[in-house]
Design an enzyme around this catalytic site. Structure first.
Site, short mmCIF file in Angstrom:
data_model
loop_
_atom_site.label_atom_id
_atom_site.label_comp_id
_atom_site.label_asym_id
_atom_site.label_seq_id
_atom_site.Cartn_x
_atom_site.Cartn_y
_atom_site.Cartn_z
N THR A 158 59.82 -58.11 12.75
CA THR A 158 61.13 -58.22 13.39
C THR A 158 60.94 -58.22 14.90
OG1 THR A 158 62.28 -57.10 11.57
CG2 THR A 158 63.40 -57.16 13.69
N PHE A 205 62.64 -57.68 18.54
CA PHE A 205 63.73 -56.94 19.18
C PHE A 205 63.82 -57.35 20.65
CE2 PHE A 205 62.45 -54.46 15.58
CZ PHE A 205 63.57 -53.79 15.14
#
Length: 378
Positions: free
Chosen positions: A265, A267
């Site tokens: 992921t 960010f």
């Protein structure tokens, strides 16, 4: 917020924010911040509906307040956000306060700690709340997910980037390793259902199907672990991180249950002020723009980068909410905003020239940030 406007001109040097002034506050937003007292039991969840004036110069009152009590000595009690800290967050020499969405043990908390080691990670109930917290000086930074290698883009945060006037000052990539968590004494064969965020459940689909578990979606992974622990559920497990198991006293029934090991992921690190871009390392620049309807218009927009050998790493289209349909020649077309990431610093003349070229036919253009690339996962 009026998004469609004449393209804003880039003047010389470095341009960071090209958007016109806008009303960034959502009049119906429900902002939830923690508040505390010195008593044995603290009120830790304050919910208030913040609204603008009612049209006659009057502010509407608070709509609702919810309070929950948690013992002061509980390790689950986070440092609360307080309106009294509006002006002293940065100046008092304390650790940098970083907002993230979720509760303790969330992957976003780990991302915040990776982005800002030794920070004070501050949980927020919603993505909107984290944006608001930075704007209101309740925290110094926010670290929020923008895309996942398996689940794709987090569209909500793309929309919030445009609604709020924060700047991207960095990125951080986090490898996601899902675990199956249950209360101590609960065996794998005792489980009938599993709780987690919808994306986490989807990322573990093969494992959960093989185990024959009924999936129940909740707001976040760590919240699922917290629910399993607090309600002492004996027939349910949570898909969450190993850190969540440690925080909430759960047993790790199975590790690395995601279907794909390359689960990462990305960010974004957000701040009130932009950083000064440099040329001493690999930089990335994020922009958002809109175009007129017509054949080849998007091709022309992307060609300004290709002609200068600038590599695009991301392109995302989102509906223009204020004017989703546009009439042209008796027909109606969907109207879009385009979010683009490209590998160049706004300190580079080639990047500045590319955006000057783009603004010649873009109806709206805004630089969201120019920031160092996170190479730790490459």
């Amino acid at each position: 917020m009026a998004v469609r406007s004449p393209a804003t001109h880039l003047h010389g040097g470095i341009s960071v924010n090209l958007s016109p002034p806008s009303n960034r506050n959502n009049p119906n937003a429900v902002i939830r911040f923690g508040c505390g007292s010195s008593k044995r039991n603290r009120f830790v969840s304050l919910s208030a509906s913040l609204r603008e004036g009612d049209g006659h110069g009057r502010d509407s009152s608070l709509r609702a307040v919810e309070v929950k009590k948690i013992p002061e000595d509980s390790p689950l009690l986070p440092k609360p956000l307080s309106s009294n800290q509006l002006a002293e967050t940065v100046s008092n020499g304390s650790r940098v306060r970083v907002a993230y969405q979720g509760v303790r043990g969330a992957y976003s908390e780990s991302a915040a700690e990776k982005a800002y080691p030794n920070c004070e990670a501050v949980p927020c109930e919603e993505f909107d709340t984290a944006f608001e917290a930075v704007e209101r000086w309740l925290v110094d930074r926010a670290v929020l997910p923008i895309e996942n290698s398996l689940g794709g883009s987090i569209h909500r945060n793309y929309d919030l980037l445009l609604r709020h006037n924060l700047h991207i000052v960095g990125e951080v990539k986090l490898a996601v390793r899902h675990c199956l968590l249950a209360n101590h004494g609960v065996k794998l064969e005792d489980l009938r259902r599993v709780l987690s965020h919808p994306q986490a459940l989807a990322q573990c689909e093969n494992t959960l199907t093989r185990l024959g578990l009924v999936r129940e979606a909740v707001d976040d992974t760590a919240g699922a672990a917290k629910q399993i622990a607090f309600e002492d559920l004996r027939d349910a497990a949570a898909v969450a991180s190993a850190k969540a198991a440690e925080i909430y006293g759960l047993n790790i029934v199975a590790e690395d249950i995601q279907d794909d090991t390359d689960n990462v992921t990305r960010f974004l690190m957000l701040a009130r002020e932009p950083i000064i871009p440099g040329t001493n390392r690999l930089f990335k620049t994020s922009i958002v723009f809109s175009l007129e309807e017509g054949p080849g218009v998007l091709f022309k927009a992307l060609a300004v980068f290709a002609l200068r050998q600038i590599n695009l790493t991301k392109i995302e289209s989102r509906p223009l909410r204020q004017n989703p349909l546009r009439a042209s020649g008796g027909l109606k077309y969907f109207d879009y905003l385009f979010y683009v990431d490209f590998e160049a610093s706004m300190a580079d003349e080639v990047a500045q020239n590319a955006l000057r070229h783009l603004e010649e036919f873009a109806t709206f253009l805004r630089v969201l940030g120019s920031y160092p690339v996170d190479t730790t996962m490459l």
